[in-house]
Design a protein around this motif. Structure first.
Motif, PDB file in Angstrom:
ATOM      1  N   SER A   1      37.368  44.576  39.994  1.00  0.00           N
ATOM      2  CA  SER A   1      38.633  43.839  40.028  1.00  0.00           C
ATOM      3  C   SER A   1      38.703  42.927  38.814  1.00  0.00           C
ATOM      4  O   SER A   1      37.668  42.561  38.236  1.00  0.00           O
TER       5      SER A   1
ATOM      6  N   ARG B   1      39.544  39.863  38.987  1.00  0.00           N
ATOM      7  CA  ARG B   1      38.917  38.621  39.429  1.00  0.00           C
ATOM      8  C   ARG B   1      37.413  38.630  39.144  1.00  0.00           C
ATOM      9  O   ARG B   1      36.865  37.679  38.575  1.00  0.00           O
ATOM     10  N   ASP B   2      36.756  39.715  39.525  1.00  0.00           N
ATOM     11  CA  ASP B   2      35.300  39.780  39.379  1.00  0.00           C
ATOM     12  C   ASP B   2      34.872  39.696  37.920  1.00  0.00           C
ATOM     13  O   ASP B   2      33.948  38.948  37.574  1.00  0.00           O
TER      14      ASP B   2
ATOM     15  N   LYS C   1      35.905  36.146  36.224  1.00  0.00           N
ATOM     16  CA  LYS C   1      35.047  35.047  36.674  1.00  0.00           C
ATOM     17  C   LYS C   1      33.653  35.176  36.080  1.00  0.00           C
ATOM     18  O   LYS C   1      33.012  34.170  35.751  1.00  0.00           O
TER      19      LYS C   1
ATOM     20  N   ASP D   1      35.296  28.940  39.446  1.00  0.00           N
ATOM     21  CA  ASP D   1      36.120  28.713  40.638  1.00  0.00           C
ATOM     22  C   ASP D   1      37.281  27.765  40.346  1.00  0.00           C
ATOM     23  O   ASP D   1      38.343  27.866  40.972  1.00  0.00           O
TER      24      ASP D   1
ATOM     25  N   TYR E   1      39.644  29.925  37.333  1.00  0.00           N
ATOM     26  CA  TYR E   1      40.270  31.219  37.640  1.00  0.00           C
ATOM     27  C   TYR E   1      41.689  31.075  38.190  1.00  0.00           C
ATOM     28  O   TYR E   1      42.580  31.860  37.802  1.00  0.00           O
ATOM     29  N   PRO E   2      41.987  30.129  39.092  1.00  0.00           N
ATOM     30  CA  PRO E   2      43.383  29.982  39.548  1.00  0.00           C
ATOM     31  C   PRO E   2      44.362  29.728  38.401  1.00  0.00           C
ATOM     32  O   PRO E   2      45.524  30.158  38.465  1.00  0.00           O
TER      33      PRO E   2
ATOM     34  N   VAL F   1      45.177  33.099  36.879  1.00  0.00           N
ATOM     35  CA  VAL F   1      46.183  33.794  37.693  1.00  0.00           C
ATOM     36  C   VAL F   1      47.566  33.190  37.447  1.00  0.00           C
ATOM     37  O   VAL F   1      48.561  33.914  37.298  1.00  0.00           O
TER      38      VAL F   1
ATOM     39  N   GLU G   1      46.477  39.892  40.689  1.00  0.00           N
ATOM     40  CA  GLU G   1      45.740  40.316  41.875  1.00  0.00           C
ATOM     41  C   GLU G   1      46.525  41.274  42.765  1.00  0.00           C
ATOM     42  O   GLU G   1      46.164  41.492  43.919  1.00  0.00           O
TER      43      GLU G   1
ATOM     44  N   THR H   1      43.649  46.264  42.666  1.00  0.00           N
ATOM     45  CA  THR H   1      42.325  46.335  42.059  1.00  0.00           C
ATOM     46  C   THR H   1      41.829  47.778  42.078  1.00  0.00           C
ATOM     47  O   THR H   1      42.266  48.577  42.915  1.00  0.00           O
TER      48      THR H   1
END
Length: 332
Positions: A201, A203-204, A207, A218, A221-222, A225, A237, A240
């Motif tokens: 993903s 995200r993965d 990060k 943590d 990351y927001p 997005v 998101e 994925t």
């Protein structure tokens, strides 16, 4: 009243700071300047590629001598996307290939042309949006690229007919793109996906990179997005690779270098475990990121041929210097 104004000023400052951080994240992760894009004349940078530079240069030079057709399509949001079609034979299966993050077709996929020809396949190599010659300035980690992938597949099916078998293949972000494309509307002629060193993903992988920069993933990351939504106009998101293959019926073969220091090899195992269609996973010892075919091309070809036969796609492995042979035969 003064306290109220102070609170308003503090709140406005916080909002402005949040928007600024989101914008910086957007520029770093997603924005692509045209004058900084990958060039077909520049090999991948980094120590891991240095010892294979001569091989990659040789591939590039040989591919440049093979006849090709430049093709374009228009994306769902109006961008002109570029590709090159190399024909092995008029009735051969066809791969449509997608390069990695901030790459280009000719730089990242020159070895892919050789691999396809050795398997008796024609190939379209594509510049993804925001890269190479294709339009756009926003890279979306496979979200919009997977829609583009479906558009390329539809183009091929309409041009060459539904009897022409199509394999979607990609490396790194391109691998995640083709996995995500299995959740899009694809023509029935798409019979397989080949994903080389793809992530699970956005995200993965994002990060992971933030952590490697010694920054708080943590917390940041927001804002990544948010930057994607506000400035890139896409939902990072919304889809994925792992989620896509968990509901796809299209066969998937995954490759990954066991020494990959950028996209961990474990991510391909996670995608494999999630996949519900016919599947295979092949890991290459001593191969770093995107290097599996370079490190052990023989095993790579054998495993692709083996999986292709298993899913009913007849194939073979050509043993000679196919690029030289086709270059001599075709010219440019």
């Amino acid at each position: 009243m003064k306290l109220f104004l102070v609170l308003i000023c503090i709140l406005a400052g916080i909002v402005c700071l949040a928007l600024l951080v989101a914008y910086i994240c957007f520029r770093m992760a997603f924005y692509s300047k045209r004058d900084k894009r990958g060039s077909s004349s520049v090999l991948p940078m980094g120590e891991i590629y240095a010892k294979y530079a001569d091989v990659m240069k040789n591939w590039t030079e040989k591919v440049s001598k093979i006849k090709y057709e430049e093709i374009t399509i228009t994306s769902f949001d109006g961008l002109k996307l570029y590709g090159k079609y190399y024909e092995f034979s008029p009735d051969s299966p066809m791969e449509i290939m997608f390069h990695g993050y901030r790459g280009s077709a000719e730089r990242d996929l020159c070895g892919g042309v050789e691999r396809c020809f050795k398997l008796g396949r024609s190939v379209i190599i594509t510049d993804q949006r925001g890269n190479g010659r294709s339009g756009g300035n926003v890279i979306t980690f496979g979200v919009n690229e997977s829609i583009d992938c479906a558009s390329w597949a539809k183009y091929a099916a309409e041009r060459f007919g539904n009897d022409r078998k199509i394999i979607l293949s990609g490396i790194s972000m391109g691998a995640s793109t083709v996995m995500m494309a299995t959740a899009r509307e694809l023509p029935e002629s798409v019979v397989c996906v080949l994903a080389d060193c793809g992530y699970t993903s956005a995200r993965d992988i994002i990060k992971k990179v933030i952590c490697e920069m010694k920054l708080p993933a943590d917390i940041l990351y927001p804002f990544v997005v948010l930057g994607a939504r506000l400035y890139g106009k896409f939902d990072l998101e919304s889809l994925t690779p792992k989620k896509a293959v968990a509901s796809s019926k299209i066969p998937v073969i995954l490759f990954h270098g066991e020494k990959d220091g950028f996209v961990p090899c474990e991510m391909s195992y996670e995608n494999y475990d999630a996949c519900v269609s016919e599947k295979a996973v092949v890991t290459i010892p001593n191969a770093e990121h995107g290097m599996s075919y370079l490190v052990d091309g023989k095993l790579y070809l054998e495993k692709v041929a083996e999986f292709s036969t298993k899913i009913g796609l007849d194939t073979y492995v050509y043993e000679g210097d196919i690029l030289t042979e086709r270059g001599i035969a075709c010219g440019k």
